[in-house]
Structure formats: C-alpha cells, structure tokens
Design an enzyme around this catalytic site. Sequence first.
Site, short mmCIF file in Angstrom:
data_model
loop_
_atom_site.label_atom_id
_atom_site.label_comp_id
_atom_site.label_asym_id
_atom_site.label_seq_id
_atom_site.Cartn_x
_atom_site.Cartn_y
_atom_site.Cartn_z
N ARG A 1 -0.90 -4.65 -6.40
CA ARG A 1 -0.66 -6.17 -6.43
C ARG A 1 0.75 -6.19 -7.13
O ARG A 1 0.74 -5.88 -8.32
CB ARG A 1 -1.91 -6.72 -7.29
CG ARG A 1 -2.87 -7.10 -6.24
CD ARG A 1 -3.92 -8.25 -6.94
NE ARG A 1 -5.24 -7.80 -6.52
CZ ARG A 1 -6.40 -7.31 -6.96
NH1 ARG A 1 -6.13 -7.02 -8.27
NH2 ARG A 1 -7.22 -7.25 -6.31
N GLU B 1 -1.93 -0.42 8.05
CA GLU B 1 -2.87 -1.34 8.73
C GLU B 1 -2.47 -2.33 9.69
O GLU B 1 -0.85 -2.41 9.90
CB GLU B 1 -3.66 -2.35 7.55
CG GLU B 1 -2.39 -3.06 6.97
CD GLU B 1 -2.91 -3.89 5.53
OE1 GLU B 1 -3.69 -3.17 4.85
OE2 GLU B 1 -2.71 -5.17 5.25
N HIS C 1 0.97 -1.23 -0.01
CA HIS C 1 0.10 -0.08 -0.25
C HIS C 1 0.88 1.32 0.05
O HIS C 1 2.17 1.27 0.73
CB HIS C 1 -0.92 0.18 1.30
CG HIS C 1 -1.68 -1.06 1.45
ND1 HIS C 1 -2.65 -1.58 0.65
CD2 HIS C 1 -1.66 -1.94 2.21
CE1 HIS C 1 -3.23 -2.54 0.91
NE2 HIS C 1 -2.67 -3.26 2.06
N HIS D 1 3.40 -7.60 1.73
CA HIS D 1 2.66 -8.44 2.79
C HIS D 1 1.41 -9.13 1.89
O HIS D 1 0.88 -8.78 0.83
CB HIS D 1 1.88 -7.62 3.67
CG HIS D 1 0.82 -6.56 3.39
ND1 HIS D 1 1.25 -5.46 2.65
CD2 HIS D 1 -0.55 -6.52 3.23
CE1 HIS D 1 0.07 -4.83 2.56
NE2 HIS D 1 -1.00 -5.55 2.66
ZN ZN Z 1 -2.96 -4.94 3.02
#
Ligand code: ZN
Length: 310
Positions: A192, A115, A97, A172
């Site tokens: 991605r 996150e 991200h 991740h």
């Molecule tokens: Zn994530």
Amino acid sequence: MKEILFINPIFKSMVWGGNRLRTEFGYDIPDDHTGECWAISAHPNGDCTIKNGTYEGKSLSWLWENRRELFGNRNEDRFPLLVKIIDAKADLSIQVHPDDDYAFKNANGSLGKTECWYILDCKDDAQIVIGHNARNKDELKQMIEQKRWNELIRILPIKKGDFFQITPGTVHAIKGGTMLLETQQSSDITYRLYDYDRLDNGKPRQIHIKESIDVIKCPHEDEPVGGYIIKNEMCEIRELISCRFYTVKKINLWGKQELIQDKDFMNASVISGEGEIDGIKISKGDHFIIPFGYGNFILEGDMEIVISYI
Ligand code: ZN
C-alpha cells in the site's frame, strides 16, 4: 466421463466493501462490507472447496496436490491462478504488487502478482487509478515524500465492459462504485502506497513506502490488451488478454454452442444470465473448473462467461 468441478467461493470483509455480492450475485455474504469473493482459489488465505461430485468438500489445494492429472499434470508447486469478484463500495488503497522475483526474495517465497480486471458494472462517472505521472524514481520518491498524491496518481474514466492488465510495478486502485472480475496469479502480496489517511478499527492500515518505491516502474507504461474475436449466430468469443501467466476470454452466448476444453484446465465464471453446460444448470455467480482432457462441451442459454487458463 470427467466431471466439471464446481467451486464454493470464499468471502472477505474489507473496509471498502459493500453488499452487492449478495444483492446482485445472490451470495450468502458475511456482512455489508464484503469486498471480495474468492471464486476460484487454492491460496492458503482462501482455499476454496469443491461443491459437487467425487471431490465434494475437498479443497482446491488438495486436488492440486493429490489429483494433479485433473490439471494436465502441470508442474507449478501451487495452483497458479486466482479468480475474484470485487465489490468496491469505497475506494481501495493506492497500491502496487511485486513481480515473482521480488516476492520470492521479500515475501516468503510468494508468487508475484500480475492481475487483470474485467469491469462488471460501475456507476456513471466511475474512475480507476492506473499508473502515475513521475518521470523517474527520484521524482517518484519526491512526490511520495511530499505527499503530492493528486499530482502523482493517474486517474482514468471507466465503463462497464472495459478491461485492464495490471503488471507488477503498476500503481493502481479500484475506486468506489465498481464491481469487477479479477484474474490474477495466486498471490496475496500488496504494497500500500497511500490509503487516503483512512482508519480501520480506529487505526490506519499498514503502508509500505519502501517496498512500493522498490517495485514501482518509472515511467508508467500502459499494457496493451485485447485480441481476436470469433463470432457466429449463437456466440461471440473475445480474447481479453494473453500473457505468460494467463489467457482470459469472454464468451457471450445467446443460443447453443459446442466448444472444446483442450487446455490443461480451464476456469470459468458466469457473470450474467443463465443456461446449461452439458445439461447442468448454471447461472450468474457460478464458478467452475473444466478439467484436463474434458474435450468438447455444449453451452446453451443466454449468458456471459469469463474463462481463464494458462
Ligand atoms: Zn491489485
């Protein structure tokens, strides 16, 4: 007396999702590959509504716009957090991200995404992807170009109760057989890097190599987690993380305990067991917001609750 705002979650079908949000949380999910429960969200891609009381049926974004006093009159232009439960039956794509700055410039003014994950349950030999093994950007680019995924990706073993902080730029992926509770910035921007060459409705899902290389931090560094623990005969409160975007704590209750809501607002998710908050029945799978100025409240029962606030 201020009201606790109970939330109606929103569900998302995903190529990697399963049915445990129904079998283990009792939710009415749309199908047997439901990957995400957006439990507390005002994001336009999943804007939850209020379940009870004065604001029944209103969306969380509406409340943020029109009843800002419930959130301590905070000045963010949108409800800043998003809480999800994720059921990964299969592996999620390897992803990364952006931070606020990159997202603002490259993703229509979106927030970036920091996150964190609390592992609710996982299979015996479960693993997770966090980080990579490239020493610098050149090596990263090379490994990506040459599709040396096994060499690049860093895989760690996990168990129930583990907790991880995933900052922007961290490679991740959640792997199959894992359920977790995610607390994050209210953002839906994912780049991605690799999707195991899978097909979704006959086509590969979109991959974002350029953006991934832009934002991946080299070399990878693990984020420290964990904080203080307070414990008495009735309850244990454990700080999981405190960063500039959120503080997340886990309350483990086996009795009756008075606590205080003295933050601008407090998100809460019951992740196991059942009990009451100020006499209102709550159980595993319930999500609610305790508004500004609520003050003291009494929890009673045998349950685990994850809370978050800014
Ligand atoms: Zn994530």
